[in-house]
Write a protein that holds these residues in place. Structure first.
Motif, PDB file in Angstrom:
ATOM      1  N   VAL A  47      30.588  32.675  57.451  1.00 38.45           N
ATOM      2  CA  VAL A  47      29.895  31.701  56.313  1.00 38.45           C
ATOM      3  C   VAL A  47      28.613  32.476  55.917  1.00 38.45           C
ATOM      4  O   VAL A  47      28.312  32.293  54.613  1.00 38.45           O
ATOM      5  CB  VAL A  47      29.439  30.548  57.329  1.00 38.45           C
ATOM      6  N   VAL A  48      28.043  33.225  56.838  1.00 32.29           N
ATOM      7  CA  VAL A  48      26.956  33.864  56.444  1.00 32.29           C
ATOM      8  C   VAL A  48      27.063  34.940  55.180  1.00 32.29           C
ATOM      9  O   VAL A  48      26.636  35.067  54.391  1.00 32.29           O
ATOM     10  CB  VAL A  48      26.060  34.406  57.618  1.00 32.29           C
ATOM     11  N   LEU A  49      28.309  35.739  55.480  1.00 29.91           N
ATOM     12  CA  LEU A  49      28.723  36.640  54.610  1.00 29.91           C
ATOM     13  C   LEU A  49      29.026  36.024  53.351  1.00 29.91           C
ATOM     14  O   LEU A  49      28.746  36.306  52.450  1.00 29.91           O
ATOM     15  CB  LEU A  49      29.877  37.358  55.149  1.00 29.91           C
ATOM     16  N   VAL A  50      29.725  34.920  53.231  1.00 29.36           N
ATOM     17  CA  VAL A  50      30.298  34.303  51.942  1.00 29.36           C
ATOM     18  C   VAL A  50      29.233  33.770  51.168  1.00 29.36           C
ATOM     19  O   VAL A  50      29.117  33.912  50.026  1.00 29.36           O
ATOM     20  CB  VAL A  50      31.387  33.227  52.159  1.00 29.36           C
ATOM     21  N   MET A  51      28.079  33.066  51.803  1.00 28.02           N
ATOM     22  CA  MET A  51      26.773  32.399  51.273  1.00 28.02           C
ATOM     23  C   MET A  51      26.068  33.467  50.926  1.00 28.02           C
ATOM     24  O   MET A  51      25.208  33.342  49.979  1.00 28.02           O
ATOM     25  CB  MET A  51      26.498  31.576  52.085  1.00 28.02           C
ATOM     26  N   ALA A  52      25.841  34.443  51.484  1.00 26.78           N
ATOM     27  CA  ALA A  52      24.775  35.586  51.312  1.00 26.78           C
ATOM     28  C   ALA A  52      25.287  36.687  50.445  1.00 26.78           C
ATOM     29  O   ALA A  52      24.411  37.193  49.621  1.00 26.78           O
ATOM     30  CB  ALA A  52      24.162  36.349  52.735  1.00 26.78           C
ATOM     31  N   LEU A  53      26.584  36.982  50.211  1.00 27.58           N
ATOM     32  CA  LEU A  53      26.888  37.933  49.267  1.00 27.58           C
ATOM     33  C   LEU A  53      26.965  37.606  48.017  1.00 27.58           C
ATOM     34  O   LEU A  53      27.200  36.474  47.737  1.00 27.58           O
ATOM     35  CB  LEU A  53      28.023  38.570  49.586  1.00 27.58           C
ATOM     36  N   PRO A  54      26.646  38.281  46.824  1.00 25.49           N
ATOM     37  CA  PRO A  54      26.860  37.784  45.611  1.00 25.49           C
ATOM     38  C   PRO A  54      28.231  37.760  45.004  1.00 25.49           C
ATOM     39  O   PRO A  54      29.039  38.234  45.726  1.00 25.49           O
ATOM     40  CB  PRO A  54      25.991  39.171  44.605  1.00 25.49           C
ATOM     41  N   PRO A  55      28.513  36.829  44.202  1.00 25.32           N
ATOM     42  CA  PRO A  55      29.920  36.646  43.673  1.00 25.32           C
ATOM     43  C   PRO A  55      30.506  37.925  43.253  1.00 25.32           C
ATOM     44  O   PRO A  55      29.976  38.683  42.697  1.00 25.32           O
ATOM     45  CB  PRO A  55      29.855  35.681  42.664  1.00 25.32           C
ATOM     46  N   ALA A  56      31.784  38.090  43.600  1.00 27.22           N
ATOM     47  CA  ALA A  56      32.355  39.445  43.476  1.00 27.22           C
ATOM     48  C   ALA A  56      33.850  39.110  43.389  1.00 27.22           C
ATOM     49  O   ALA A  56      34.466  38.155  43.932  1.00 27.22           O
ATOM     50  CB  ALA A  56      32.186  40.548  44.282  1.00 27.22           C
ATOM     51  N   THR A  57      34.591  40.100  42.608  1.00 24.63           N
ATOM     52  CA  THR A  57      36.124  39.802  42.380  1.00 24.63           C
ATOM     53  C   THR A  57      36.610  41.314  42.963  1.00 24.63           C
ATOM     54  O   THR A  57      35.895  42.184  42.898  1.00 24.63           O
ATOM     55  CB  THR A  57      36.419  39.668  41.027  1.00 24.63           C
ATOM     56  N   LEU A  58      37.879  41.302  43.442  1.00 27.19           N
ATOM     57  CA  LEU A  58      38.649  42.478  43.464  1.00 27.19           C
ATOM     58  C   LEU A  58      38.789  43.212  42.083  1.00 27.19           C
ATOM     59  O   LEU A  58      38.601  42.803  41.006  1.00 27.19           O
ATOM     60  CB  LEU A  58      40.321  42.212  43.664  1.00 27.19           C
ATOM     61  N   GLY A  59      38.492  44.511  42.288  1.00 27.84           N
ATOM     62  CA  GLY A  59      38.411  45.478  41.146  1.00 27.84           C
ATOM     63  C   GLY A  59      39.230  46.574  41.376  1.00 27.84           C
ATOM     64  O   GLY A  59      40.448  46.449  41.884  1.00 27.84           O
ATOM     65  N   ALA A  60      39.190  47.519  40.729  1.00 27.90           N
ATOM     66  CA  ALA A  60      39.957  48.606  40.378  1.00 27.90           C
ATOM     67  C   ALA A  60      40.159  49.470  41.739  1.00 27.90           C
ATOM     68  O   ALA A  60      41.567  49.713  42.050  1.00 27.90           O
ATOM     69  CB  ALA A  60      39.401  49.950  39.474  1.00 27.90           C
ATOM     70  N   TYR A  61      39.365  49.491  42.653  1.00 26.86           N
ATOM     71  CA  TYR A  61      39.755  50.255  43.970  1.00 26.86           C
ATOM     72  C   TYR A  61      40.910  49.810  44.553  1.00 26.86           C
ATOM     73  O   TYR A  61      41.921  50.257  44.970  1.00 26.86           O
ATOM     74  CB  TYR A  61      38.721  49.995  45.060  1.00 26.86           C
ATOM     75  N   THR A  62      41.109  48.223  44.641  1.00 27.15           N
ATOM     76  CA  THR A  62      42.312  47.599  45.169  1.00 27.15           C
ATOM     77  C   THR A  62      43.580  47.700  44.450  1.00 27.15           C
ATOM     78  O   THR A  62      44.666  47.589  44.993  1.00 27.15           O
ATOM     79  CB  THR A  62      41.978  46.053  45.303  1.00 27.15           C
ATOM     80  N   VAL A  63      43.532  47.928  43.204  1.00 29.85           N
ATOM     81  CA  VAL A  63      44.746  48.161  42.374  1.00 29.85           C
ATOM     82  C   VAL A  63      45.489  49.142  42.891  1.00 29.85           C
ATOM     83  O   VAL A  63      46.843  49.131  43.018  1.00 29.85           O
ATOM     84  CB  VAL A  63      44.467  48.359  40.912  1.00 29.85           C
ATOM     85  N   GLN A  64      44.754  50.360  43.356  1.00 29.09           N
ATOM     86  CA  GLN A  64      45.537  51.247  43.878  1.00 29.09           C
ATOM     87  C   GLN A  64      46.260  51.163  45.221  1.00 29.09           C
ATOM     88  O   GLN A  64      47.277  51.549  45.601  1.00 29.09           O
ATOM     89  CB  GLN A  64      44.592  52.873  43.987  1.00 29.09           C
ATOM     90  N   LYS A  65      45.434  50.188  46.025  1.00 27.60           N
ATOM     91  CA  LYS A  65      46.239  49.679  47.172  1.00 27.60           C
ATOM     92  C   LYS A  65      47.277  48.937  47.007  1.00 27.60           C
ATOM     93  O   LYS A  65      48.219  48.811  47.833  1.00 27.60           O
ATOM     94  CB  LYS A  65      44.825  49.384  48.148  1.00 27.60           C
ATOM     95  N   ARG A  66      47.047  48.057  46.092  1.00 29.39           N
ATOM     96  CA  ARG A  66      48.481  46.999  45.835  1.00 29.39           C
ATOM     97  C   ARG A  66      49.424  47.577  45.398  1.00 29.39           C
ATOM     98  O   ARG A  66      50.555  46.732  44.932  1.00 29.39           O
ATOM     99  CB  ARG A  66      47.427  45.919  44.989  1.00 29.39           C
ATOM    100  N   ALA A  67      49.219  48.423  44.522  1.00 31.80           N
ATOM    101  CA  ALA A  67      50.505  49.108  43.637  1.00 31.80           C
ATOM    102  C   ALA A  67      51.605  49.068  44.553  1.00 31.80           C
ATOM    103  O   ALA A  67      52.598  48.511  44.000  1.00 31.80           O
ATOM    104  CB  ALA A  67      50.230  50.437  43.106  1.00 31.80           C
ATOM    105  N   THR A  68      51.753  49.700  45.550  1.00 30.87           N
ATOM    106  CA  THR A  68      52.932  49.827  46.301  1.00 30.87           C
ATOM    107  C   THR A  68      53.510  48.463  47.144  1.00 30.87           C
ATOM    108  O   THR A  68      54.663  48.115  47.026  1.00 30.87           O
ATOM    109  CB  THR A  68      53.061  51.080  47.419  1.00 30.87           C
ATOM    110  N   PHE A  69      52.353  47.693  47.656  1.00 33.03           N
ATOM    111  CA  PHE A  69      52.670  46.571  48.324  1.00 33.03           C
ATOM    112  C   PHE A  69      53.133  45.449  47.491  1.00 33.03           C
ATOM    113  O   PHE A  69      54.293  44.948  47.530  1.00 33.03           O
ATOM    114  CB  PHE A  69      51.269  45.902  48.800  1.00 33.03           C
ATOM    115  N   ALA A  70      52.689  45.357  46.057  1.00 34.73           N
ATOM    116  CA  ALA A  70      53.252  44.266  45.199  1.00 34.73           C
ATOM    117  C   ALA A  70      52.962  44.482  43.810  1.00 34.73           C
ATOM    118  O   ALA A  70      53.191  43.720  43.013  1.00 34.73           O
ATOM    119  CB  ALA A  70      52.438  42.975  45.898  1.00 34.73           C
ATOM    120  N   GLY A  71      52.607  45.658  43.461  1.00 32.69           N
ATOM    121  CA  GLY A  71      52.037  45.869  42.237  1.00 32.69           C
ATOM    122  C   GLY A  71      53.271  46.250  41.443  1.00 32.69           C
ATOM    123  O   GLY A  71      53.352  46.270  40.005  1.00 32.69           O
ATOM    124  N   SER A  72      54.400  46.479  41.828  1.00 28.12           N
ATOM    125  CA  SER A  72      55.356  47.109  41.028  1.00 28.12           C
ATOM    126  C   SER A  72      55.909  46.048  40.168  1.00 28.12           C
ATOM    127  O   SER A  72      56.704  46.241  39.005  1.00 28.12           O
ATOM    128  CB  SER A  72      56.687  47.635  41.897  1.00 28.12           C
TER     129      SER A  72
END
Lengths: 338, 241
Positions: free
Chosen positions: B92-117
């Protein structure tokens, strides 16, 4: 085989010596985390941003399901008389486990919600084997999951194989675990020590009082383990190399094990995992089926829940039986369907 | 008389109050997500109903715990409970204290094999106004790709974030959008290669609205850009199939 349940909140110790100030350090730690989150800009670090977002999303999705499960669990405890389960216990043993598996169709929540319900059912007198069977079958055979699998594979030749195979194999694997648990565990192992909420109960307390007491107790108890599991799952999702599974896609048995491994580390909700499974186009239908049957029964966050709720030996039993039964079932499907 | 005496011995239990506070924090977080629309940073439109449900149940749990917090027993917050409650409050502390953010380019590389094909989305008819879900469907299903090929050259407007390739020329980027079925953990990607961009310094994770003509080439979809505008992160950064 120790299928004992643990207490939700251990009895408070008798006051001795100086008061424990750990709570103060915990509070200061949380404030430090909040301050660091605002000042140090952790979202500017790509891997940490990914980890924190996935961690948060896993919990924001799973916690309401746990809450629903806890509410159902509390309602069973307070409003359903134990005699109802005593009647079920009089059914022939051969019928109890299949009946429990089929009963999972009536509980349309994902795997996190079925754990507190199964725990409560066992405490109310249902046989441990039947309770475990229900817990494992419900996240796979309920109508919402069947519908999502149907939609995910719409337009593909394998659609009915995936929908029917997932349903039937899910039932069979859950029943296998039930039979093993029934065979090697004493009947009362799931009825462990009373929770604090149960210890608090007195004859004058109202049903509402007892309901909310059990609800809060279950929520607190389950949440801790779910949080640890979600943190591990998010970390693995962030760091596991992208090439970990694709090289195994064409290998007969290893492809099934690879997909089960992926299901374990990804810790997806059973209501969405079919969409992800369908995207693994390099893998055959039997490997995708292994992903869909194995994941809702054993994954990272569930492992933490099982160990916390029951015991490590229970977790290892479930892991071994589910892995073996899923592997054998999917190999047969591979032989029959190609 | 005995009832009065029993009532007099009841006192607030620190453990139960602390439990109520921890549950209350979760309830508050769900209410804030619900009220501010930040739900869509974590869940899809399909599962957003979970947030108000969580808010209601956790509120009930917190109030219920508070209502039963007076007891005759001595219940200090011991070390075990303190750490457990702290662990519960941490997300709760993390979700409320951190600024709003979305997944970005870094995760694209990780997702490509898992599910990105391929996005594994439903077999859509790619016949309406084109969007990223159609692109993903076309990359997943041959029939959808055939429909997209029949519309080659049509003008398309897409919103997504920039994913740069080291070897790409300066007027070329990958424009990416995550597609989320339940929660961000199951995010998969849909991606187009944008060529012929106006000169500029396009950086990873920058959100763009790109207009251009669409051309399927093999399994890839190209967009020959006629214009690109920097935009803020949308309120619903993830698409739902």
């Amino acid at each position: 085989m120790a299928l004992r349940t643990r207490t939700q909140e251990p009895p408070a110790p008798t006051p001795t010596g100086a008061p424990d100030r750990t709570w103060l350090w915990v509070l200061l730690g949380l404030l430090a985390v909040a301050l660091a989150a605002r000042v140090l800009d952790p979202m500017g670090i790509p891997w940490l941003r990914s980890l924190l977002i996935v961690f948060g999303s896993l919990l924001i999705e799973a916690m309401p399901f746990v809450a629903i499960g806890a509410a159902v669990s509390a309602a069973i405890e307070v409003f359903v008389p134990a005699s109802s389960f005593a009647k079920i216990a009089t059914l022939p043993k051969a019928a109890q486990i299949p009946a429990a598996a089929i009963a999972g169709m009536a509980f349309p929540v994902c795997e996190c919600g079925s754990v507190p319900v199964a725990r409560r059912l066992a405490r109310k007198g249902l046989s441990p084997a039947a309770a475990v069977t229900f817990m494992l079958a419900a996240p796979i055979v309920n109508p919402v999951v069947i519908a999502s699998t149907y939609v995910a594979y719409r337009g593909r030749d394998t659609q009915m194989l995936m929908v029917g195979g997932r349903f039937l194999l899910g039932l069979i694997v859950a029943m296998c675990v039930g039979w093993v648990v029934g065979a090697i565990a004493p009947g009362d192992l799931l009825r462990g020590a009373a929770t604090q909420a149960e210890e608090e109960e007195g004859p004058a307390e109202t049903r509402a009082h007892r309901f909310f007491s059990h609800l809060s107790g279950d929520l607190l108890f389950m949440s801790r383990f779910l949080i640890l599991g979600a943190l591990i799952a998010a970390t693995i999702q962030t760091f596991v190399p992208a090439t970990v599974a694709n090289s195994l896609a064409s290998l007969p048995v290893l492809s099934l094990l690879a997909m089960m491994f992926l299901a374990f580390i990804l810790s997806l909700c059973s209501e969405s995992d079919a969409f992800v499974a369908a995207s693994f186009t390099a893998f055959g239908p039997s490997a995708q089926l292994a992903f869909l049957v194995f994941g809702p029964m054993v994954d990272t966050k569930l492992a933490a829940l099982y160990v916390g709720t029951y015991s490590r030996r229970f977790f290892w039993t479930v892991l071994i039986v589910v892995t073996t039964a899923t592997l054998v079932g999917c190999l047969w499907i591979e032989v029959i369907w190609g | 008389m005995s009832a009065v005496a029993a009532q007099a011995t009841l006192r607030w239990s620190p453990t139960r109050i602390a439990t109520a506070v921890a549950l209350g924090l979760w309830a508050a977080m769900f209410w804030v997500l619900f009220a501010t629309g930040r739900t869509y940073l974590y869940l899809s439109t399909r599962t957003s109903w979970l947030v108000p449900v969580g808010a209601i149940i956790f509120t009930a749990g917190a109030l219920g715990r508070l209502a039963t917090a007076r007891t005759e027993r001595h219940e200090p917050v011991d070390r075990h409970n303190a750490w457990g409650l702290g662990l519960m409050a941490l997300p709760v502390v993390l979700v409320m204290a951190l600024p709003p953010a979305t997944l970005g380019a870094y995760t694209v590389q990780k997702r490509a094999t898992f599910a990105g094909s391929a996005i594994g989305a439903t077999a859509r008819d790619v016949t309406g106004p084109l969007d990223f879900v159609d692109i993903g469907a076309a990359q997943s299903f041959p029939a959808a790709m055939d429909q997209l090929r029949a519309r080659a050259g049509e003008t398309i407007t897409l919103e997504g974030f920039v994913t740069k390739e080291a070897s790409a020329p300066p007027d070329e980027i990958l424009l990416t959008r995550y597609i989320v079925t339940c929660c961000v953990a199951d995010a998969t990607i849909a991606q187009v290669r944008v060529v012929g961009l106006p000169p500029g310094d396009y950086t990873n994770d920058e959100w763009l609205q790109v207009t251009g003509n669409v051309y399927p080439v093999g399994r890839e979809v190209l967009v020959a850009a006629s214009g690109a505008t920097q935009i803020p992160v949308p309120d619903q950064p993830y698409l739902t199939p």
